[in-house]
Structure formats: C-alpha cells, structure tokens
Design a protein around this motif. Structure first.
Motif, PDB file in Angstrom:
ATOM      1  N   PHE A   5       0.858  -1.185   0.000  1.00  0.00           N
ATOM      2  CA  PHE A   5       0.000   0.000   0.000  1.00  0.00           C
ATOM      3  C   PHE A   5       0.893   1.234   0.000  1.00  0.00           C
ATOM      4  O   PHE A   5       1.717   1.413   0.898  1.00  0.00           O
ATOM      5  N   PRO A   6       0.769   2.082  -1.014  1.00  0.00           N
ATOM      6  CA  PRO A   6       1.697   3.219  -1.130  1.00  0.00           C
ATOM      7  C   PRO A   6       1.591   4.253  -0.002  1.00  0.00           C
ATOM      8  O   PRO A   6       2.543   4.983   0.248  1.00  0.00           O
ATOM      9  N   LEU A   7       0.475   4.291   0.677  1.00  0.00           N
ATOM     10  CA  LEU A   7       0.297   5.260   1.763  1.00  0.00           C
ATOM     11  C   LEU A   7       0.414   4.600   3.139  1.00  0.00           C
ATOM     12  O   LEU A   7      -0.085   5.126   4.137  1.00  0.00           O
ATOM     13  N   ALA A   8       1.115   3.468   3.211  1.00  0.00           N
ATOM     14  CA  ALA A   8       1.227   2.722   4.463  1.00  0.00           C
ATOM     15  C   ALA A   8       1.899   3.562   5.554  1.00  0.00           C
ATOM     16  O   ALA A   8       1.482   3.524   6.717  1.00  0.00           O
ATOM     17  N   GLY A   9       2.918   4.314   5.212  1.00  0.00           N
ATOM     18  CA  GLY A   9       3.600   5.159   6.195  1.00  0.00           C
ATOM     19  C   GLY A   9       2.682   6.230   6.751  1.00  0.00           C
ATOM     20  O   GLY A   9       2.650   6.477   7.969  1.00  0.00           O
ATOM     21  N   LEU A  10       1.937   6.871   5.865  1.00  0.00           N
ATOM     22  CA  LEU A  10       1.000   7.907   6.304  1.00  0.00           C
ATOM     23  C   LEU A  10      -0.119   7.295   7.151  1.00  0.00           C
ATOM     24  O   LEU A  10      -0.525   7.873   8.164  1.00  0.00           O
ATOM     25  N   LEU A  11      -0.587   6.108   6.755  1.00  0.00           N
ATOM     26  CA  LEU A  11      -1.616   5.431   7.534  1.00  0.00           C
ATOM     27  C   LEU A  11      -1.106   5.120   8.934  1.00  0.00           C
ATOM     28  O   LEU A  11      -1.812   5.346   9.926  1.00  0.00           O
ATOM     29  N   ARG A  12       0.122   4.643   9.043  1.00  0.00           N
ATOM     30  CA  ARG A  12       0.694   4.340  10.358  1.00  0.00           C
ATOM     31  C   ARG A  12       0.788   5.616  11.199  1.00  0.00           C
ATOM     32  O   ARG A  12       0.491   5.606  12.393  1.00  0.00           O
ATOM     33  N   LEU A  13       1.202   6.716  10.573  1.00  0.00           N
ATOM     34  CA  LEU A  13       1.268   7.997  11.277  1.00  0.00           C
ATOM     35  C   LEU A  13      -0.112   8.412  11.779  1.00  0.00           C
ATOM     36  O   LEU A  13      -0.256   8.846  12.933  1.00  0.00           O
ATOM     37  N   ARG A  14      -1.126   8.264  10.952  1.00  0.00           N
ATOM     38  CA  ARG A  14      -2.497   8.623  11.350  1.00  0.00           C
ATOM     39  C   ARG A  14      -2.980   7.739  12.502  1.00  0.00           C
ATOM     40  O   ARG A  14      -3.662   8.208  13.413  1.00  0.00           O
ATOM     41  N   GLN A  15      -2.615   6.461  12.471  1.00  0.00           N
ATOM     42  CA  GLN A  15      -3.011   5.563  13.552  1.00  0.00           C
ATOM     43  C   GLN A  15      -2.305   5.948  14.857  1.00  0.00           C
ATOM     44  O   GLN A  15      -2.901   5.893  15.927  1.00  0.00           O
ATOM     45  N   ILE A  16      -1.045   6.357  14.758  1.00  0.00           N
ATOM     46  CA  ILE A  16      -0.315   6.807  15.944  1.00  0.00           C
ATOM     47  C   ILE A  16      -0.956   8.081  16.492  1.00  0.00           C
ATOM     48  O   ILE A  16      -1.132   8.228  17.707  1.00  0.00           O
ATOM     49  N   GLU A  17      -1.324   9.001  15.599  1.00  0.00           N
ATOM     50  CA  GLU A  17      -1.996  10.231  16.030  1.00  0.00           C
ATOM     51  C   GLU A  17      -3.320   9.908  16.721  1.00  0.00           C
ATOM     52  O   GLU A  17      -3.665  10.506  17.746  1.00  0.00           O
ATOM     53  N   LYS A  18      -4.055   8.943  16.155  1.00  0.00           N
ATOM     54  CA  LYS A  18      -5.338   8.551  16.749  1.00  0.00           C
ATOM     55  C   LYS A  18      -5.118   7.935  18.132  1.00  0.00           C
ATOM     56  O   LYS A  18      -5.843   8.255  19.079  1.00  0.00           O
ATOM     57  N   ASP A  19      -4.109   7.082  18.259  1.00  0.00           N
ATOM     58  CA  ASP A  19      -3.803   6.471  19.559  1.00  0.00           C
ATOM     59  C   ASP A  19      -3.398   7.536  20.584  1.00  0.00           C
ATOM     60  O   ASP A  19      -3.801   7.482  21.746  1.00  0.00           O
ATOM     61  N   HIS A  20      -2.604   8.504  20.137  1.00  0.00           N
ATOM     62  CA  HIS A  20      -2.179   9.591  21.032  1.00  0.00           C
ATOM     63  C   HIS A  20      -3.388  10.428  21.469  1.00  0.00           C
ATOM     64  O   HIS A  20      -3.525  10.781  22.648  1.00  0.00           O
ATOM     65  N   ALA A  21      -4.265  10.725  20.529  1.00  0.00           N
ATOM     66  CA  ALA A  21      -5.467  11.497  20.852  1.00  0.00           C
ATOM     67  C   ALA A  21      -6.373  10.706  21.797  1.00  0.00           C
ATOM     68  O   ALA A  21      -6.976  11.289  22.709  1.00  0.00           O
ATOM     69  N   ALA A 101      -7.737   8.963  10.028  1.00  0.00           N
ATOM     70  CA  ALA A 101      -7.257   7.582   9.924  1.00  0.00           C
ATOM     71  C   ALA A 101      -8.251   6.706   9.160  1.00  0.00           C
ATOM     72  O   ALA A 101      -7.849   5.861   8.362  1.00  0.00           O
ATOM     73  N   VAL A 102      -9.535   6.915   9.388  1.00  0.00           N
ATOM     74  CA  VAL A 102     -10.557   6.080   8.749  1.00  0.00           C
ATOM     75  C   VAL A 102     -10.501   6.224   7.226  1.00  0.00           C
ATOM     76  O   VAL A 102     -10.623   5.229   6.507  1.00  0.00           O
ATOM     77  N   GLY A 103     -10.293   7.427   6.742  1.00  0.00           N
ATOM     78  CA  GLY A 103     -10.210   7.629   5.288  1.00  0.00           C
ATOM     79  C   GLY A 103      -9.079   6.819   4.677  1.00  0.00           C
ATOM     80  O   GLY A 103      -9.256   6.160   3.640  1.00  0.00           O
ATOM     81  N   LEU A 104      -7.928   6.841   5.323  1.00  0.00           N
ATOM     82  CA  LEU A 104      -6.792   6.072   4.814  1.00  0.00           C
ATOM     83  C   LEU A 104      -7.015   4.567   4.981  1.00  0.00           C
ATOM     84  O   LEU A 104      -6.587   3.779   4.132  1.00  0.00           O
ATOM     85  N   GLU A 105      -7.673   4.162   6.061  1.00  0.00           N
ATOM     86  CA  GLU A 105      -7.964   2.741   6.255  1.00  0.00           C
ATOM     87  C   GLU A 105      -8.876   2.232   5.143  1.00  0.00           C
ATOM     88  O   GLU A 105      -8.700   1.113   4.648  1.00  0.00           O
ATOM     89  N   LYS A 106      -9.844   3.043   4.735  1.00  0.00           N
ATOM     90  CA  LYS A 106     -10.726   2.655   3.624  1.00  0.00           C
ATOM     91  C   LYS A 106      -9.942   2.543   2.318  1.00  0.00           C
ATOM     92  O   LYS A 106     -10.166   1.620   1.535  1.00  0.00           O
ATOM     93  N   LEU A 107      -9.010   3.485   2.103  1.00  0.00           N
ATOM     94  CA  LEU A 107      -8.170   3.402   0.908  1.00  0.00           C
ATOM     95  C   LEU A 107      -7.319   2.134   0.931  1.00  0.00           C
ATOM     96  O   LEU A 107      -7.145   1.476  -0.101  1.00  0.00           O
ATOM     97  N   GLU A 108      -6.797   1.789   2.097  1.00  0.00           N
ATOM     98  CA  GLU A 108      -5.991   0.574   2.203  1.00  0.00           C
ATOM     99  C   GLU A 108      -6.840  -0.662   1.911  1.00  0.00           C
ATOM    100  O   GLU A 108      -6.394  -1.580   1.215  1.00  0.00           O
ATOM    101  N   THR A 109      -8.064  -0.688   2.413  1.00  0.00           N
ATOM    102  CA  THR A 109      -8.954  -1.821   2.160  1.00  0.00           C
ATOM    103  C   THR A 109      -9.232  -1.958   0.666  1.00  0.00           C
ATOM    104  O   THR A 109      -9.192  -3.066   0.116  1.00  0.00           O
ATOM    105  N   ARG A 110      -9.489  -0.841  -0.001  1.00  0.00           N
ATOM    106  CA  ARG A 110      -9.706  -0.879  -1.454  1.00  0.00           C
ATOM    107  C   ARG A 110      -8.457  -1.340  -2.185  1.00  0.00           C
ATOM    108  O   ARG A 110      -8.529  -2.089  -3.151  1.00  0.00           O
ATOM    109  N   HIS A 111      -7.300  -0.873  -1.718  1.00  0.00           N
ATOM    110  CA  HIS A 111      -6.032  -1.274  -2.340  1.00  0.00           C
ATOM    111  C   HIS A 111      -5.836  -2.783  -2.212  1.00  0.00           C
ATOM    112  O   HIS A 111      -5.493  -3.454  -3.193  1.00  0.00           O
ATOM    113  N   VAL A 112      -6.050  -3.314  -1.004  1.00  0.00           N
ATOM    114  CA  VAL A 112      -5.881  -4.752  -0.783  1.00  0.00           C
ATOM    115  C   VAL A 112      -6.857  -5.539  -1.655  1.00  0.00           C
ATOM    116  O   VAL A 112      -6.488  -6.556  -2.256  1.00  0.00           O
ATOM    117  N   ALA A 113      -8.095  -5.064  -1.742  1.00  0.00           N
ATOM    118  CA  ALA A 113      -9.085  -5.740  -2.577  1.00  0.00           C
ATOM    119  C   ALA A 113      -8.656  -5.714  -4.046  1.00  0.00           C
ATOM    120  O   ALA A 113      -8.785  -6.717  -4.758  1.00  0.00           O
TER     121      ALA A 113
END
Length: 144
Positions: A5-21, A101-113
């Motif tokens: 997934f080309p945006l995997a790094g950004l997705l991980r960053l968003r997940q870290i931000e969500k966990d911090h929040a 984070a949810v927007g990127l997670e949806k993109l990742e799901t579409r990418h995997v599919a």
C-alpha cells in the motif's frame, strides 16, 4: 507478489496520532472525574461542619472557615470548568484524528481488494494457459 500500500507510512502515522489522541482523551476524562469527585467530597465535608458559635472567637473561626470554603469551592468550580473544556477539546481532537485515519484505512482496504483481484486474475490466466496448453498438446498427440 502483492504490491505494498503506497500510503502505508501515512496510515501508520495517522493511527499513531489517533492512539495519542485517545490517550489524551482518556487522561482528560480521568481528570474530569477526579475533579468532580473532589468537588463532591468538599461539598459533603462542608455540610458536616458545625455552625454553632459559642463565643466571638468561634464566630470568627466559623466566618473564616466559610470564607475559605467559598474560595475553595470557587477554585474547584473553575477547575471543573477547565477540566470539562479540556475533555471537550480532547474529544474533538480524537474525533478529527479518527476521521483522518478512517479515510486512509478505507483506501488501504480498497487497495488490498484491488491487489487481491489482480492476483486472482493473474492466477486464473496462468491456470487457463496451462489447461489450454495441455489441451493443445493432447490434440496434437492424437492427430499424429
């Protein structure tokens, strides 16, 4: 081999931000509960204070205690208000981080599919090629 997934790094960053929040929100809610409990205990303690004054010095002591209590309750009210405000801000920050984070997670799901569909299509084409090649060899073998 599946493409990453080309945006995997950004997705991980968003997940870290969500966990911090989420952590900040939990801390703000804990502070809000603590301040509310302190305020309730202070009010309960004030209800148990005797207001009987037997002489002038005890009357001055009661007056001083009431003034001090009023000041303490005002401080606790201000602290409660600040804790409520911080909790609301933390909730808003968590909601925003979660939405990012949810927007990127949806993109990742579409990418995997999409990658899975491509892999299945490639695999099916290879199976068809093998089956067609076997059929052609069998047919050529029976003609000769």
């Amino acid at each position: 081999m599946a493409r990453a997934f080309p945006l995997a790094g950004l997705l991980r960053l968003r997940q870290i931000e969500k966990d911090h929040a989420a952590s900040d929100l939990a801390a703000a809610n804990a502070l809000r509960r603590d301040v509310g409990e302190r305020q309730a205990r202070a009010i309960a303690a004030l209800h148990n204070v005797s207001l009987e004054a037997t002489d002038a010095s005890s009357l001055f002591a009661v007056a001083a205690a009431r003034a001090s209590s009023r000041s303490m309750l005002a401080d606790l009210a201000a602290l409660t208000e600040r804790a409520e405000s911080e909790a609301e801000q933390a909730q808003a920050a968590f909601s925003a981080a979660k939405a990012r984070a949810v927007g990127l997670e949806k993109l990742e799901t579409r990418h995997v599919a999409g990658v899975t569909a491509h892999d299945l299509t490639t695999e099916q084409a290879a199976i068809d090629e093998v089956a067609t090649g076997a059929w052609v060899r069998e047919r050529e073998g029976s003609e000769g």
